[in-house]
Design a protein around this motif. Sequence first.
Motif, short mmCIF file in Angstrom:
data_model
loop_
_atom_site.label_atom_id
_atom_site.label_comp_id
_atom_site.label_asym_id
_atom_site.label_seq_id
_atom_site.Cartn_x
_atom_site.Cartn_y
_atom_site.Cartn_z
N MET A 1 52.03 8.25 32.90
CA MET A 1 50.82 7.46 32.93
C MET A 1 51.04 6.21 32.07
SD MET A 1 48.03 10.41 32.06
CE MET A 1 46.67 10.01 33.12
N ARG A 2 50.68 5.08 32.66
CA ARG A 2 50.78 3.84 31.90
C ARG A 2 49.39 3.41 31.45
NH1 ARG A 2 53.49 -0.35 35.53
NH2 ARG A 2 52.19 0.72 37.05
N PHE A 3 49.34 2.91 30.24
CA PHE A 3 48.10 2.39 29.67
C PHE A 3 48.36 1.05 29.04
CE2 PHE A 3 47.12 6.84 29.92
CZ PHE A 3 45.74 6.90 30.13
N MET A 4 47.36 0.17 29.14
CA MET A 4 47.41 -1.09 28.42
C MET A 4 46.45 -0.98 27.25
SD MET A 4 46.79 -4.98 29.74
CE MET A 4 48.44 -5.18 30.40
N MET A 5 46.97 -1.25 26.07
CA MET A 5 46.14 -1.33 24.87
C MET A 5 45.88 -2.83 24.66
SD MET A 5 47.75 1.56 22.29
CE MET A 5 49.30 0.71 22.02
N ILE A 6 44.63 -3.23 24.82
CA ILE A 6 44.25 -4.63 24.81
C ILE A 6 43.58 -4.97 23.48
CG2 ILE A 6 42.82 -6.37 25.94
CD1 ILE A 6 42.96 -4.47 28.45
N VAL A 7 44.11 -5.98 22.81
CA VAL A 7 43.50 -6.49 21.58
C VAL A 7 42.51 -7.57 21.98
CG1 VAL A 7 43.90 -7.63 19.36
CG2 VAL A 7 45.63 -6.05 20.29
N LYS A 8 41.25 -7.34 21.69
CA LYS A 8 40.21 -8.31 22.03
C LYS A 8 40.26 -9.48 21.05
CE LYS A 8 37.61 -6.96 25.07
NZ LYS A 8 37.68 -7.21 26.49
N ALA A 9 39.94 -10.67 21.54
CA ALA A 9 39.97 -11.89 20.74
C ALA A 9 38.81 -11.94 19.75
CB ALA A 9 39.91 -13.11 21.65
N THR A 10 38.98 -12.76 18.73
CA THR A 10 37.94 -13.04 17.73
C THR A 10 37.85 -14.54 17.53
OG1 THR A 10 39.44 -13.01 15.85
CG2 THR A 10 38.49 -10.88 16.52
N LYS A 11 36.91 -14.97 16.72
CA LYS A 11 36.80 -16.40 16.39
C LYS A 11 38.11 -16.90 15.78
CE LYS A 11 31.82 -16.43 15.59
NZ LYS A 11 30.76 -16.58 14.58
N ASP A 12 38.72 -16.10 14.91
CA ASP A 12 39.97 -16.51 14.27
C ASP A 12 41.11 -16.63 15.27
OD1 ASP A 12 38.82 -16.70 11.77
OD2 ASP A 12 39.65 -14.82 11.02
N SER A 13 41.26 -15.64 16.15
CA SER A 13 42.36 -15.72 17.12
C SER A 13 42.14 -16.89 18.08
CB SER A 13 42.54 -14.40 17.88
OG SER A 13 41.44 -14.11 18.71
N GLU A 14 40.89 -17.14 18.45
CA GLU A 14 40.58 -18.27 19.33
C GLU A 14 40.77 -19.61 18.62
OE1 GLU A 14 39.46 -18.79 22.87
OE2 GLU A 14 40.89 -17.17 22.59
N ALA A 15 40.67 -19.61 17.29
CA ALA A 15 40.91 -20.83 16.52
C ALA A 15 42.40 -21.06 16.29
CB ALA A 15 40.17 -20.75 15.18
N GLY A 16 43.23 -20.11 16.73
CA GLY A 16 44.67 -20.25 16.56
C GLY A 16 45.18 -19.81 15.21
#
Length: 143
Positions: A1-16
């Motif tokens: 079974m394959r799974f994707m573990m997704i890290v959701k974005a935040t204001k900081d990640s969107e700010a680079g």
Amino acid sequence: MRFMMIVKATKDSEAGKMPSAELLSAMGKYNEELLKAGVLLDLAGLHPSVRGVRIQLSDGKRSVIEGPFAETKELIAGYWLIEVKSKQEAIDWALRVPCPFDVPQGGHIELRQVFELSDFAPSPAVDRASALGEELAKRAKTS
């Protein structure tokens, strides 16, 4: 079974904002554990949505929408693709992810199972997809 573990974005990640050296070290150790366990298939961090585009599909037409995108909570900052024996094993790995964001900001790891060709009824389309998967596997071995 394959799974994707997704890290959701935040204001900081969107700010680079780049991760701290401590976080990079913790992530590196975690990634090595995934690799040693033989479950890691792929992983990557993603640039902020300001550098991305969306392709809008509507009424048979396609249009390009330039980032940034407003709903940060709907965006992805990175992912791991793992192959495990069960959903519980995937959850166990996700629970071990070092917190990818500064506390108290927190964050979310979304866990989604990947469809396998065996999930679909036999058809010519599934046969074509299987042949494509075999070709991709051959290319991966030669690169």
